[in-house]
Design a protein around this motif. Structure first.
Motif, PDB file in Angstrom:
ATOM      1  N   VAL A 142     -41.454  27.115 -17.324  1.00 54.43           N
ATOM      2  CA  VAL A 142     -40.565  26.215 -18.041  1.00 54.43           C
ATOM      3  C   VAL A 142     -41.314  25.450 -19.117  1.00 54.43           C
ATOM      4  N   LEU A 143     -42.515  24.972 -18.800  1.00 52.20           N
ATOM      5  CA  LEU A 143     -43.305  24.236 -19.787  1.00 52.20           C
ATOM      6  C   LEU A 143     -43.712  25.138 -20.950  1.00 52.20           C
ATOM      7  N   ALA A 144     -43.971  26.413 -20.668  1.00 51.45           N
ATOM      8  CA  ALA A 144     -44.287  27.355 -21.741  1.00 51.45           C
ATOM      9  C   ALA A 144     -43.090  27.538 -22.672  1.00 51.45           C
ATOM     10  N   CYS A 145     -41.897  27.629 -22.089  1.00 54.56           N
ATOM     11  CA  CYS A 145     -40.685  27.723 -22.913  1.00 54.56           C
ATOM     12  C   CYS A 145     -40.516  26.476 -23.772  1.00 54.56           C
ATOM     13  N   ILE A 146     -40.723  25.317 -23.172  1.00 51.32           N
ATOM     14  CA  ILE A 146     -40.596  24.054 -23.891  1.00 51.32           C
ATOM     15  C   ILE A 146     -41.563  24.005 -25.069  1.00 51.32           C
ATOM     16  N   ALA A 147     -42.801  24.434 -24.840  1.00 56.29           N
ATOM     17  CA  ALA A 147     -43.804  24.407 -25.908  1.00 56.29           C
ATOM     18  C   ALA A 147     -43.370  25.268 -27.094  1.00 56.29           C
ATOM     19  N   CYS A 148     -42.904  26.474 -26.820  1.00 55.01           N
ATOM     20  CA  CYS A 148     -42.477  27.374 -27.898  1.00 55.01           C
ATOM     21  C   CYS A 148     -41.243  26.841 -28.619  1.00 55.01           C
ATOM     22  N   GLY A 149     -40.246  26.426 -27.845  1.00 56.00           N
ATOM     23  CA  GLY A 149     -38.986  25.983 -28.446  1.00 56.00           C
ATOM     24  C   GLY A 149     -39.145  24.729 -29.279  1.00 56.00           C
ATOM     25  N   TRP A 150     -39.879  23.741 -28.763  1.00 54.69           N
ATOM     26  CA  TRP A 150     -39.988  22.479 -29.491  1.00 54.69           C
ATOM     27  C   TRP A 150     -40.981  22.540 -30.647  1.00 54.69           C
ATOM     28  N   ALA A 151     -41.959  23.431 -30.587  1.00 53.68           N
ATOM     29  CA  ALA A 151     -42.794  23.664 -31.766  1.00 53.68           C
ATOM     30  C   ALA A 151     -41.942  24.243 -32.889  1.00 53.68           C
ATOM     31  N   ALA A 152     -41.052  25.177 -32.532  1.00 52.81           N
ATOM     32  CA  ALA A 152     -40.124  25.744 -33.515  1.00 52.81           C
ATOM     33  C   ALA A 152     -39.192  24.671 -34.061  1.00 52.81           C
TER      34      ALA A 152
ATOM     35  N   THR B  48     -45.105  15.173 -23.084  1.00 49.92           N
ATOM     36  CA  THR B  48     -46.348  15.560 -23.751  1.00 49.92           C
ATOM     37  C   THR B  48     -46.194  16.908 -24.423  1.00 49.92           C
ATOM     38  N   VAL B  49     -45.662  17.870 -23.674  1.00 49.51           N
ATOM     39  CA  VAL B  49     -45.486  19.219 -24.219  1.00 49.51           C
ATOM     40  C   VAL B  49     -44.514  19.193 -25.397  1.00 49.51           C
ATOM     41  N   VAL B  50     -43.415  18.453 -25.272  1.00 44.28           N
ATOM     42  CA  VAL B  50     -42.416  18.384 -26.342  1.00 44.28           C
ATOM     43  C   VAL B  50     -43.014  17.835 -27.624  1.00 44.28           C
ATOM     44  N   ASN B  51     -43.602  16.640 -27.546  1.00 43.57           N
ATOM     45  CA  ASN B  51     -44.060  15.970 -28.764  1.00 43.57           C
ATOM     46  C   ASN B  51     -45.345  16.559 -29.324  1.00 43.57           C
ATOM     47  N   TYR B  52     -46.240  17.003 -28.461  1.00 40.37           N
ATOM     48  CA  TYR B  52     -47.456  17.628 -28.960  1.00 40.37           C
ATOM     49  C   TYR B  52     -47.144  18.955 -29.629  1.00 40.37           C
ATOM     50  N   SER B  53     -46.175  19.678 -29.067  1.00 37.75           N
ATOM     51  CA  SER B  53     -45.780  20.959 -29.668  1.00 37.75           C
ATOM     52  C   SER B  53     -45.149  20.756 -31.040  1.00 37.75           C
ATOM     53  N   ILE B  54     -44.368  19.688 -31.202  1.00 39.99           N
ATOM     54  CA  ILE B  54     -43.792  19.387 -32.518  1.00 39.99           C
ATOM     55  C   ILE B  54     -44.888  19.202 -33.545  1.00 39.99           C
ATOM     56  N   SER B  55     -45.904  18.417 -33.187  1.00 43.31           N
ATOM     57  CA  SER B  55     -46.987  18.131 -34.122  1.00 43.31           C
ATOM     58  C   SER B  55     -47.803  19.386 -34.446  1.00 43.31           C
ATOM     59  N   ILE B  56     -48.150  20.150 -33.422  1.00 43.93           N
ATOM     60  CA  ILE B  56     -48.918  21.375 -33.640  1.00 43.93           C
ATOM     61  C   ILE B  56     -48.110  22.370 -34.464  1.00 43.93           C
ATOM     62  N   GLY B  57     -46.816  22.488 -34.175  1.00 46.01           N
ATOM     63  CA  GLY B  57     -45.976  23.418 -34.915  1.00 46.01           C
ATOM     64  C   GLY B  57     -45.944  23.112 -36.398  1.00 46.01           C
TER      65      GLY B  57
ATOM     66  N   MET C 163     -41.042  28.710 -42.064  1.00 44.43           N
ATOM     67  CA  MET C 163     -39.906  28.876 -41.166  1.00 44.43           C
ATOM     68  C   MET C 163     -40.009  30.160 -40.347  1.00 44.43           C
ATOM     69  N   TYR C 164     -40.642  31.198 -40.903  1.00 42.16           N
ATOM     70  CA  TYR C 164     -40.825  32.417 -40.119  1.00 42.16           C
ATOM     71  C   TYR C 164     -41.769  32.173 -38.943  1.00 42.16           C
ATOM     72  N   VAL C 165     -42.659  31.202 -39.079  1.00 40.30           N
ATOM     73  CA  VAL C 165     -43.493  30.803 -37.934  1.00 40.30           C
ATOM     74  C   VAL C 165     -42.601  30.271 -36.817  1.00 40.30           C
ATOM     75  N   SER C 166     -41.608  29.470 -37.189  1.00 41.54           N
ATOM     76  CA  SER C 166     -40.687  28.932 -36.175  1.00 41.54           C
ATOM     77  C   SER C 166     -39.865  30.045 -35.533  1.00 41.54           C
ATOM     78  N   VAL C 167     -39.516  31.061 -36.322  1.00 42.77           N
ATOM     79  CA  VAL C 167     -38.781  32.197 -35.767  1.00 42.77           C
ATOM     80  C   VAL C 167     -39.635  32.914 -34.717  1.00 42.77           C
ATOM     81  N   GLY C 168     -40.920  33.112 -35.041  1.00 44.26           N
ATOM     82  CA  GLY C 168     -41.819  33.762 -34.090  1.00 44.26           C
ATOM     83  C   GLY C 168     -42.002  32.957 -32.817  1.00 44.26           C
ATOM     84  N   LEU C 169     -42.184  31.635 -32.964  1.00 45.81           N
ATOM     85  CA  LEU C 169     -42.384  30.784 -31.794  1.00 45.81           C
ATOM     86  C   LEU C 169     -41.149  30.747 -30.899  1.00 45.81           C
TER      87      LEU C 169
END
Length: 526
Positions: A325-335, A456-465, A494-500
């Motif tokens: 679940v945390l892996a999904c969160i990281a990908c989705g919120w980075a996107a 942590t995963v949500v907000n850190y992923s946003i910044s890294i994304g 934006m294609y990076v977000s599509v991949g993530l």
């Protein structure tokens, strides 16, 4: 650790707190009331529960105001402070999300040790001070104003880092597992798109007068929320083992060694990714910071597993399901971080929307997000978190594809409007699902940690994304000297977000397959 997925551990812990509390009649009456057997929410009147939940949900609301309020008037602020480099402008957003994501784990642990209510008052107050400082940066000339504004944005992010885990920790400690808890957590998630729209709208209105007032008014509002927290929020009795510790002993329980190493690792890794777009990967210090950050991550895990007596993250609470679940969160919120940043840039820089018109175009996310949150709360217990996560990842993917392929000359109601309807279903279904899984996985004394890890995963992923997308943009836009080159850079990002988000879909499918396999094995054993 006493815990299970059926909500028994929180009830047992509350009963233990009640038994211990009865031996101390000098405690305040409201604490006595809250310590009774049963969930804390059951002791509240409907009116007080409404105010209680609303005040806690404001933590999510003001966090998004802090993000989108600045993002929507980013170029106005940059113009007045002399910031023209797109990489530096992106840092005003990424720096805020960096500290939000970096300090959440420690902040949640502080809530477990010193009380959620106390930390919420501190969080609102801290956030208020640094918003006022950010507005005052206009009075410094030259680079001084730039440095102070960036400094205030980065340090201001610690405020939401304190607010989010402790608000969720208090909610998690107040409700037993069930439909009522599902709905409350969904309402918390629903405040994200609403806060984004309100924050962006108010900032654009204040900018018509003078943009510093957007930060000063926000600071005043946060100070009022801090005062309300003192008088309205109930005090949840600490665990007996914590309550019997002195303040010095509680500080020792915070795992400051692990926290220091983990925070340093996240800051260095994130700083490298977000500096590179503005200053170039050819700078030696970028690689050095990135490598040191990665090495420190390994040191952090070693300390947590082998050295720390009270680790910041109790890894025994992290099952395989939680990790998926945390892996999904990281990908989705980075996107999502990439989506919200570049969608606004697309509207303002290529379609030349004003900040106010931008928010008018974005306002459907608030309505759609509320519907998504309520729907998620109703279906969570029926279809399970696995299917909810897959739906949310598909929403992230679809929304990102729409922006990545959106032409400049196109009517708003075609792709722009549709993406604002779809993307909130990713936000407001993934966040409550992940938070509920974590909340139900750990005992009441670790509710702050559970909420911290998701945030942590949500907000850190946003910044890294945003940092990764910015790197792609600068390597594709050829200096962004023409509209075509600028569009190419935005599309690349934006294609990076599509991949993530696509990776998030694949991960959620694997999660579902794993759950199906576990169910089959359980059926065979039965």
């Amino acid at each position: 650790m006493d815990r299970d997925f059926n909500g028994d551990a929180p009830r047992r812990d509350i009963n233990r707190a009640s038994a211990h509390h009865s031996a101390h009649p000098s405690k305040q009456n409201d604490d006595l009331e809250l310590a009774r057997p049963g969930s804390i929410a059951e002791t509240l009147s409907p009116v007080r529960e409404f105010i209680f939940v609303g005040l806690l949900c404001s933590a999510q609301f003001v966090t998004q105001i802090g993000l989108v309020g600045t993002l929507n008037i980013l170029h106005i602020i940059g113009s007045d402070l002399g910031i023209t480099d797109p990489g530096v402008l992106a840092w005003l957003i990424a720096g805020y999300s960096l500290t939000v994501g970096t300090f959440i784990l420690l902040s949640g642990r502080c809530g477990d040790m010193f009380g959620y209510k106390n930390m919420l008052v501190i969080g609102f107050s801290w956030f208020a001070v640094w918003n006022v400082v950010a507005g005052c940066s206009i009075y410094l000339e030259g680079s001084g104003g730039q440095v102070l504004f960036i400094f205030a944005r980065v340090l201001g992010g610690i405020g939401p880092a304190i607010l989010l885990p402790n608000a969720l920790g208090l909610l998690g400690a107040s409700y037993d597992e069930g439909h009522r808890k599902d709905m409350v957590f969904s309402l918390f998630g629903a405040c994200a798109p609403g806060g984004a729209v309100v924050g962006g709208t108010l900032a654009s209105l204040w900018s018509l007068l003078w943009w510093p007032w957007a930060f000063w008014a926000f600071g005043i509002t946060l100070a009022i929320l801090a005062m309300l927290s003192i008088f309205i929020l109930p005090s949840v009795p600490l665990e007996a083992e914590v309550r019997n510790l002195s303040h010095r002993e509680r500080v020792r329980e915070l795992d400051l060694l692990g926290a220091s190493i983990g925070i340093t690792a996240m800051i260095l890794f994130n700083f490298a990714w977000n500096q590179a777009p503005g200053f170039g990967w050819n700078k030696t210090y970028i690689y050095v910071l990135l490598i040191v950050g990665i090495l420190l991550f390994f040191v952090f895990f070693w300390v947590e597993l082998k050295v720390a007596k009270k680790p910041l993250i109790p890894f025994d609470a992290l099952s395989t399901d939680v990790s998926f679940v945390l892996a999904c969160i990281a990908c989705g919120w980075a996107a999502f971080g990439i989506w919200v940043y570049y969608f606004i840039q697309f509207l303002q820089q290529l379609r030349h929307d004003s900040p106010l018109l931008t928010m008018a175009h974005l306002c459907p996310v608030a309505i759609s997000g509320f519907i998504a949150a309520i729907t998620g709360g109703h279906v969570m217990s029926r279809i399970g978190p696995g299917w909810v996560m897959l739906i949310s990842m598909l929403a992230f993917l679809t929304g990102c594809i729409l922006v990545a392929t959106m032409p400049i000359q196109q009517i708003y109601w075609a792709q722009a409007f549709v993406t604002t309807l779809i993307i909130p279903w990713g936000m407001d279904m993934s966040f409550p699902a992940a938070t509920l899984i974590m909340s139900n996985a750990v005992s009441i004394k670790h509710q702050g940690m559970a909420a911290s890890l998701v945030n942590t995963v949500v907000n850190y992923s946003i910044s890294i994304g945003v940092g990764i997308a910015g790197t792609v943009e600068t390597h594709i836009n050829n200096g962004a000297d023409t509209v075509e080159n600028k569009l190419a850079g935005y599309r690349g990002a934006m294609y990076v977000s599509v991949g993530l988000s696509g990776l998030g879909v694949a991960t959620s499918i694997l999660f579902l397959l794993k759950m199906r396999s576990s169910e089959r094995r359980a059926t065979v054993k039965a």
